[in-house]
Scaffold this motif. Structure first.
Motif, PDB file in Angstrom:
ATOM      1  N   GLU A   1       0.820  -1.221   0.000  1.00 18.69           N
ATOM      2  CA  GLU A   1       0.000   0.000   0.000  1.00 18.69           C
ATOM      3  C   GLU A   1       0.847   1.261   0.000  1.00 18.69           C
ATOM      4  N   VAL A   2       1.753   1.337   0.965  1.00 19.72           N
ATOM      5  CA  VAL A   2       2.566   2.546   1.131  1.00 19.72           C
ATOM      6  C   VAL A   2       3.511   2.710  -0.058  1.00 19.72           C
ATOM      7  N   SER A   3       4.069   1.603  -0.567  1.00 15.00           N
ATOM      8  CA  SER A   3       4.940   1.690  -1.739  1.00 15.00           C
ATOM      9  C   SER A   3       4.185   2.260  -2.929  1.00 15.00           C
ATOM     10  N   GLY A   4       2.951   1.822  -3.114  1.00 16.63           N
ATOM     11  CA  GLY A   4       2.133   2.342  -4.202  1.00 16.63           C
ATOM     12  C   GLY A   4       1.828   3.824  -4.036  1.00 16.63           C
ATOM     13  N   GLU A   5       1.474   4.222  -2.823  1.00 18.12           N
ATOM     14  CA  GLU A   5       1.144   5.623  -2.573  1.00 18.12           C
ATOM     15  C   GLU A   5       2.357   6.532  -2.763  1.00 18.12           C
ATOM     16  N   VAL A   6       3.503   6.125  -2.221  1.00 15.96           N
ATOM     17  CA  VAL A   6       4.715   6.937  -2.354  1.00 15.96           C
ATOM     18  C   VAL A   6       5.166   6.956  -3.812  1.00 15.96           C
ATOM     19  N   GLY A   7       5.101   5.797  -4.481  1.00 11.97           N
ATOM     20  CA  GLY A   7       5.460   5.744  -5.899  1.00 11.97           C
ATOM     21  C   GLY A   7       4.581   6.647  -6.742  1.00 11.97           C
ATOM     22  N   ASP A   8       3.275   6.657  -6.454  1.00 11.69           N
ATOM     23  CA  ASP A   8       2.360   7.536  -7.179  1.00 11.69           C
ATOM     24  C   ASP A   8       2.666   9.005  -6.910  1.00 11.69           C
ATOM     25  N   ALA A   9       2.973   9.326  -5.661  1.00  9.65           N
ATOM     26  CA  ALA A   9       3.262  10.716  -5.312  1.00  9.65           C
ATOM     27  C   ALA A   9       4.525  11.218  -6.007  1.00  9.65           C
ATOM     28  N   LEU A  10       5.490  10.329  -6.206  1.00  6.42           N
ATOM     29  CA  LEU A  10       6.762  10.730  -6.813  1.00  6.42           C
ATOM     30  C   LEU A  10       6.820  10.499  -8.315  1.00  6.42           C
ATOM     31  N   SER A  11       5.793   9.899  -8.887  1.00  8.25           N
ATOM     32  CA  SER A  11       5.858   9.496 -10.292  1.00  8.25           C
ATOM     33  C   SER A  11       5.896  10.669 -11.268  1.00  8.25           C
ATOM     34  N   TYR A  12       5.339  11.803 -10.912  1.00  6.72           N
ATOM     35  CA  TYR A  12       5.374  12.943 -11.825  1.00  6.72           C
ATOM     36  C   TYR A  12       6.799  13.479 -11.955  1.00  6.72           C
ATOM     37  N   ARG A  13       7.479  13.592 -10.840  1.00  6.59           N
ATOM     38  CA  ARG A  13       8.834  14.137 -10.839  1.00  6.59           C
ATOM     39  C   ARG A  13       9.875  13.080 -11.212  1.00  6.59           C
ATOM     40  N   TYR A  14       9.689  11.856 -10.742  1.00 11.20           N
ATOM     41  CA  TYR A  14      10.657  10.772 -10.975  1.00 11.20           C
ATOM     42  C   TYR A  14       9.932   9.584 -11.610  1.00 11.20           C
ATOM     43  N   PRO A  15       9.970   9.474 -12.944  1.00 12.85           N
ATOM     44  CA  PRO A  15       9.259   8.371 -13.599  1.00 12.85           C
ATOM     45  C   PRO A  15       9.847   7.012 -13.193  1.00 12.85           C
ATOM     46  N   GLN A  16       8.967   6.039 -13.133  1.00 12.54           N
ATOM     47  CA  GLN A  16       9.375   4.706 -12.704  1.00 12.54           C
ATOM     48  C   GLN A  16       9.345   3.749 -13.877  1.00 12.54           C
ATOM     49  N   PRO A  17      10.027   2.643 -13.851  1.00 15.93           N
ATOM     50  CA  PRO A  17      10.751   2.025 -12.743  1.00 15.93           C
ATOM     51  C   PRO A  17      12.105   2.677 -12.529  1.00 15.93           C
ATOM     52  N   TRP A  18      12.543   2.676 -11.278  1.00 21.60           N
ATOM     53  CA  TRP A  18      13.824   3.255 -10.919  1.00 21.60           C
ATOM     54  C   TRP A  18      14.904   2.186 -10.995  1.00 21.60           C
ATOM     55  N   PRO A  19      16.140   2.567 -11.302  1.00 19.85           N
ATOM     56  CA  PRO A  19      17.217   1.576 -11.318  1.00 19.85           C
ATOM     57  C   PRO A  19      17.526   1.045  -9.918  1.00 19.85           C
ATOM     58  N   HIS A  20      17.277   1.855  -8.892  1.00 17.39           N
ATOM     59  CA  HIS A  20      17.453   1.446  -7.498  1.00 17.39           C
ATOM     60  C   HIS A  20      16.537   2.314  -6.633  1.00 17.39           C
ATOM     61  N   VAL A  21      16.251   1.839  -5.450  1.00 17.08           N
ATOM     62  CA  VAL A  21      15.414   2.606  -4.528  1.00 17.08           C
ATOM     63  C   VAL A  21      16.336   3.432  -3.639  1.00 17.08           C
ATOM     64  N   PRO A  22      16.215   4.757  -3.691  1.00 17.47           N
ATOM     65  CA  PRO A  22      17.048   5.595  -2.826  1.00 17.47           C
ATOM     66  C   PRO A  22      16.761   5.311  -1.342  1.00 17.47           C
ATOM     67  N   GLU A  23      17.790   5.418  -0.526  1.00 15.14           N
ATOM     68  CA  GLU A  23      17.649   5.140   0.903  1.00 15.14           C
ATOM     69  C   GLU A  23      16.624   6.059   1.562  1.00 15.14           C
ATOM     70  N   LEU A  24      16.522   7.288   1.103  1.00 18.65           N
ATOM     71  CA  LEU A  24      15.558   8.224   1.665  1.00 18.65           C
ATOM     72  C   LEU A  24      14.129   7.748   1.411  1.00 18.65           C
ATOM     73  N   VAL A  25      13.865   7.259   0.217  1.00 15.34           N
ATOM     74  CA  VAL A  25      12.532   6.740  -0.110  1.00 15.34           C
ATOM     75  C   VAL A  25      12.259   5.473   0.694  1.00 15.34           C
ATOM     76  N   ARG A  26      13.272   4.627   0.835  1.00 16.25           N
ATOM     77  CA  ARG A  26      13.124   3.400   1.620  1.00 16.25           C
ATOM     78  C   ARG A  26      12.756   3.748   3.073  1.00 16.25           C
ATOM     79  N   TYR A  27      13.411   4.757   3.627  1.00 16.28           N
ATOM     80  CA  TYR A  27      13.100   5.174   4.997  1.00 16.28           C
ATOM     81  C   TYR A  27      11.673   5.723   5.103  1.00 16.28           C
TER      82      TYR A  27
END
Length: 141
Positions: free
Chosen positions: A35-61
């Protein structure tokens, strides 16, 4: 795309709390992470298109802190208030608040991630627009 693992949530909470949550509601941690991964991914998708090559530690936190807050919130209502000084959920409340503020800063462009931005807020500063002055002054008409 899952932005954190169950072990990241266990790092923020005591393992006995996670086990108690799973005992009351099996599969809760995995559902919350999705759930939270989807919500955070959606919130960041406009600025940072996905899929990402790696998950930044800040996003993981951010995902782990919000997820831990929701896991505990699913089994207790004691964390809704900070009224008593004996509230053991105050640290996770503070981490949740900090994580949501970080997420808002990233979404608004005040905080940058080590990823390629698709839609930055500012234009390239190396470009300048120059025009000549008007030929006729029409202010007096």
């Amino acid at each position: 795309m899952r932005l954190c693992q169950a072990s990241h949530i266990t790092d923020l909470l005591l393992p006995k709390y996670v086990q108690a949550c799973e005992k009351l509601n099996p599969g809760l941690v995995d559902r919350v992470i999705d759930e939270v991964s989807g919500e955070v991914g959606d919130a960041l998708s406009y600025r940072y298109p996905q899929p990402w090559p790696h998950v930044p530690e800040l996003v993981r936190y951010i995902v782990a802190a919000i997820g831990a807050y929701r896991v505990i919130g699913a089994i207790t209502s004691l964390m809704k208030t900070e009224a008593t000084s004996e509230n053991e959920w105050i640290p996770i409340q503070k981490q949740w608040k900090y994580a949501t503020e970080l997420l808002e800063d990233i979404v608004r462009g005040r905080q940058k991630l080590p990823l390629e931005e698709a839609h930055p807020d500012r234009e390239d500063p190396s470009v300048a627009v120059m025009s000549r002055p008007p030929l006729f002054d029409l202010r007096g008409l």
